[in-house]
Enzyme design. Sequence first.
Site, PDB file in Angstrom:
ATOM      1  N   ASP A  53       0.818  -1.209   0.000  1.00 24.50           N
ATOM      2  CA  ASP A  53       0.000   0.000   0.000  1.00 24.50           C
ATOM      3  C   ASP A  53       0.858   1.267   0.000  1.00 24.50           C
ATOM      4  O   ASP A  53       2.075   1.218   0.206  1.00 24.50           O
ATOM      5  CB  ASP A  53      -0.948   0.002   1.215  1.00 24.50           C
ATOM      6  CG  ASP A  53      -0.252  -0.421   2.501  1.00 24.50           C
ATOM      7  OD1 ASP A  53       0.993  -0.367   2.558  1.00 24.50           O
ATOM      8  OD2 ASP A  53      -0.949  -0.803   3.458  1.00 24.50           O
ATOM      9  N   ASN A 121      -7.397  -2.577  14.236  1.00 24.36           N
ATOM     10  CA  ASN A 121      -8.796  -2.832  13.886  1.00 24.36           C
ATOM     11  C   ASN A 121      -8.943  -4.041  12.961  1.00 24.36           C
ATOM     12  O   ASN A 121      -9.990  -4.244  12.367  1.00 24.36           O
ATOM     13  CB  ASN A 121      -9.410  -1.582  13.233  1.00 24.36           C
ATOM     14  CG  ASN A 121      -8.696  -1.208  11.947  1.00 24.36           C
ATOM     15  OD1 ASN A 121      -7.780  -1.906  11.499  1.00 24.36           O
ATOM     16  ND2 ASN A 121      -9.101  -0.119  11.325  1.00 24.36           N
ATOM     17  N   HIS A 123      -7.183  -4.578  10.162  1.00 24.89           N
ATOM     18  CA  HIS A 123      -6.920  -4.354   8.744  1.00 24.89           C
ATOM     19  C   HIS A 123      -5.649  -5.070   8.288  1.00 24.89           C
ATOM     20  O   HIS A 123      -4.730  -5.314   9.071  1.00 24.89           O
ATOM     21  CB  HIS A 123      -6.925  -2.860   8.372  1.00 24.89           C
ATOM     22  CG  HIS A 123      -5.717  -2.069   8.760  1.00 24.89           C
ATOM     23  ND1 HIS A 123      -5.776  -0.734   9.106  1.00 24.89           N
ATOM     24  CD2 HIS A 123      -4.395  -2.389   8.837  1.00 24.89           C
ATOM     25  CE1 HIS A 123      -4.570  -0.300   9.365  1.00 24.89           C
ATOM     26  NE2 HIS A 123      -3.707  -1.281   9.218  1.00 24.89           N
ATOM     27  N   GLU A 128      -9.587  -1.672   5.314  1.00 21.78           N
ATOM     28  CA  GLU A 128     -10.200  -1.336   6.594  1.00 21.78           C
ATOM     29  C   GLU A 128     -11.477  -2.152   6.801  1.00 21.78           C
ATOM     30  O   GLU A 128     -12.061  -2.647   5.829  1.00 21.78           O
ATOM     31  CB  GLU A 128     -10.551   0.155   6.606  1.00 21.78           C
ATOM     32  CG  GLU A 128      -9.345   1.084   6.451  1.00 21.78           C
ATOM     33  CD  GLU A 128      -8.558   1.268   7.745  1.00 21.78           C
ATOM     34  OE1 GLU A 128      -8.299   0.264   8.449  1.00 21.78           O
ATOM     35  OE2 GLU A 128      -8.191   2.407   8.042  1.00 21.78           O
TER      36      GLU A 128
HETATM   37  C1  GLP Z   1      -0.230   0.215   8.437  1.00 23.30           C
HETATM   38  C2  GLP Z   1       0.000  -0.647   7.220  1.00 23.30           C
HETATM   39  C3  GLP Z   1      -0.233  -2.099   7.514  1.00 23.30           C
HETATM   40  C4  GLP Z   1       0.441  -2.492   8.811  1.00 23.30           C
HETATM   41  C5  GLP Z   1      -0.139  -1.684   9.933  1.00 23.30           C
HETATM   42  C6  GLP Z   1       0.425  -2.035  11.290  1.00 23.30           C
HETATM   43  O1  GLP Z   1      -1.534   0.581   8.602  1.00 23.30           O
HETATM   44  N1  GLP Z   1      -0.823  -0.250   6.132  1.00 23.30           N
HETATM   45  O2  GLP Z   1       0.230  -2.874   6.430  1.00 23.30           O
HETATM   46  O3  GLP Z   1       0.269  -3.861   9.037  1.00 23.30           O
HETATM   47  O4  GLP Z   1       0.187  -0.337   9.654  1.00 23.30           O
HETATM   48  O5  GLP Z   1       1.518  -1.250  11.603  1.00 23.30           O
HETATM   49  P1  GLP Z   1       2.497  -1.494  12.813  1.00 23.30           P
HETATM   50  O6  GLP Z   1       3.300  -2.695  12.433  1.00 23.30           O
HETATM   51  O7  GLP Z   1       3.334  -0.255  12.888  1.00 23.30           O
HETATM   52  O8  GLP Z   1       1.652  -1.724  13.992  1.00 23.30           O
END
Ligand code: GLP
Length: 225
Positions: A53, A121, A123, A128
């Site tokens: 993404d 959440n 995702h 989402e």
């Molecule tokens: C972002 C990314 C996700 C990732 C999530 C969790 O939202 N789009 O791909 O898994 O963050 O991030 P973190 O690993 O910093 O908790």
Amino acid sequence: MVGNIFIKAINEKPNIVLGLATGATPLPTYCYICNSYKKGKVSLKNVSTYNLDEYVNLGHHDKNSYYYFMHENLFNQTDIQERNIHFLNGNAKNVIKECQKYDKKIEKKPIDIQLLGIGQNGHIGFNEPSQCFSKTTFKTKLTASTIKANSRYFSKSKMPREALTMGIGTIMKAQKIILIATGKKKAKAIKEMLKGQVTPRCPASILNFHSNVEVFLDKDAASLL
Ligand code: GLP
């Protein structure tokens, strides 16, 4: 541990295609890959990557872009070739075309291993919680929970409210999926994903329908199981 799975996989198939994730969770894995490269234990010369993404309206060279993050934390420290690195362009004028182009590229060179983190959440990528699973790559509005969780990475500028993301359908086409979750904040999402129903209200729950998924949790993330 996950780092080692990647090293083995790359050594077995030097032109492997990897789907990659951003965030704090995969950083130890990326660090392990960089160190293995520095020790001469692996080469990424023929590896191809697709990132999950990217934020809308952030250019590749913006320090908050995922493109920048991946170069800082993995690509610039290895011998991967820039032409083998694939990213969604958050600045694309025609977003629909950009997303279609990305799915077509992935179809031509399918992902062998997709690495995933998970949002608080539930995702994955930026899929989402919603009413339905998205089949293809698309532009999405970020939820209040994601904005709250990710704002910590944006020191001065305002965090974008939209992003481009591989759809659930795109993610599910990967041959193998590895999901990592660490920390108490992920415990509820992990419980919903593994013990709850398969529902787009917890996008990660769809992984129950994939035949080759490995989930790596620390004690905190597993604390509600
Ligand atoms: C972002 C990314 C996700 C990732 C999530 C969790 O939202 N789009 O791909 O898994 O963050 O991030 P973190 O690993 O910093 O908790």
